[in-house]
Design a protein around this motif. Structure first.
Motif, PDB file in Angstrom:
ATOM      1  N   TYR A 274      45.680  19.447  40.391  1.00 16.32           N
ATOM      2  CA  TYR A 274      46.233  18.702  40.867  1.00 16.32           C
ATOM      3  C   TYR A 274      46.099  17.127  40.025  1.00 16.32           C
TER       4      TYR A 274
ATOM      5  N   SER B  28      46.746  12.322  43.338  1.00 16.01           N
ATOM      6  CA  SER B  28      47.562  13.592  43.743  1.00 16.01           C
ATOM      7  C   SER B  28      46.781  13.636  44.336  1.00 16.01           C
TER       8      SER B  28
ATOM      9  N   GLU C 224      48.075  16.288  47.846  1.00 10.86           N
ATOM     10  CA  GLU C 224      48.774  17.483  47.020  1.00 10.86           C
ATOM     11  C   GLU C 224      49.928  18.362  47.820  1.00 10.86           C
TER      12      GLU C 224
ATOM     13  N   SER D   3      53.004  18.971  45.804  1.00  9.70           N
ATOM     14  CA  SER D   3      53.367  20.602  44.987  1.00  9.70           C
ATOM     15  C   SER D   3      55.710  20.091  46.045  1.00  9.70           C
TER      16      SER D   3
END
Length: 216
Positions: A94, A144, A148, A152
């Motif tokens: 990530y 990020s 996460e 996503s």
């Protein structure tokens, strides 16, 4: 040494493959957030199996030794190890995604606003170039890691429709840029909305459970 010589394309009709990949794209669009870790594990496994198979094949050819059981077993063990390793690097993945997005934005800023500012040269490029790349990249990468789930949601909502539309194009041989662009935007936004709404509901239920039971 060729232990396995499977030519899937000769045995499977591509007209069966494209609807499956189109359906997979829709699943990724609307449910992709639930399959991020399995997808990462499968990706690591596939890449590791392929690379280790070639490496073991090279070593066995060098030593004039042939054993398909060792070949397949070593590739499988290496593949599973690669899958678990990529899961261990889950947060790092990530960070890389975030750094890439932030760095791309920084490159755009450098190209539009800072290209004529010179602060000295490091490795063929001006220092201002590296500053514009690394500062937004690092900031975006760190964000990020802590966001996460949201990342996503974004990535699966944008990747899924592309896979579905491309598969439909290959299946039907039909192409219309305006139609595909509109469908892509519609699918992406609807997928993002549905996944985010589901994510918020689950998050609120978890927060309510924590407040009610006092357990995290």
């Amino acid at each position: 040494m060729e232990c396995f010589d499977l030519k899937i394309t000769n045995n499977v009709d591509t007209n069966l493959i494209y609807p499956l990949t189109c359906a997979a794209g829709l699943i990724i669009t609307y449910f992709g957030n639930r399959f991020v870790k399995p997808t990462i594990f499968c990706l690591g496994t596939i890449l590791s199996v392929g690379s280790s198979y070639k490496l073991i094949d090279f070593i066995m050819d060098h030593f004039k030794y042939q054993n398909c059981l060792v070949h397949a077993g070593g590739s499988l063990l290496s593949g599973l190890s690669g899958g678990f390793l990529l899961l261990k690097l889950y947060k790092f993945s990530y960070f890389v995604i975030g750094f890439t997005c932030g760095g791309s934005f920084g490159y755009l800023i450098w190209n539009l606003l800072c290209k004529n500012i010179h602060l000295g040269i490091i490795y063929l490029y001006d220092n201002m170039f590296w500053i514009c790349i690394f500062i937004p990249g690092l900031i975006s990468g760190v964000i990020s890691i802590f966001k996460e789930k949201e990342i996503s949601l974004l990535t699966t909502s944008f990747i899924g429709p592309a896979l579905s539309l491309y598969s439909f194009h290959l299946l039907s041989n039909y192409y219309n840029l305006y139609l595909y662009s509109g469908l892509y935007i519609l699918l992406s936004l609807s997928g993002l909305f549905i996944q985010y709404r589901r994510y918020k509901i689950v998050k609120e239920l978890k927060d309510f459970d924590i407040q009610y039971t006092g357990k995290k």
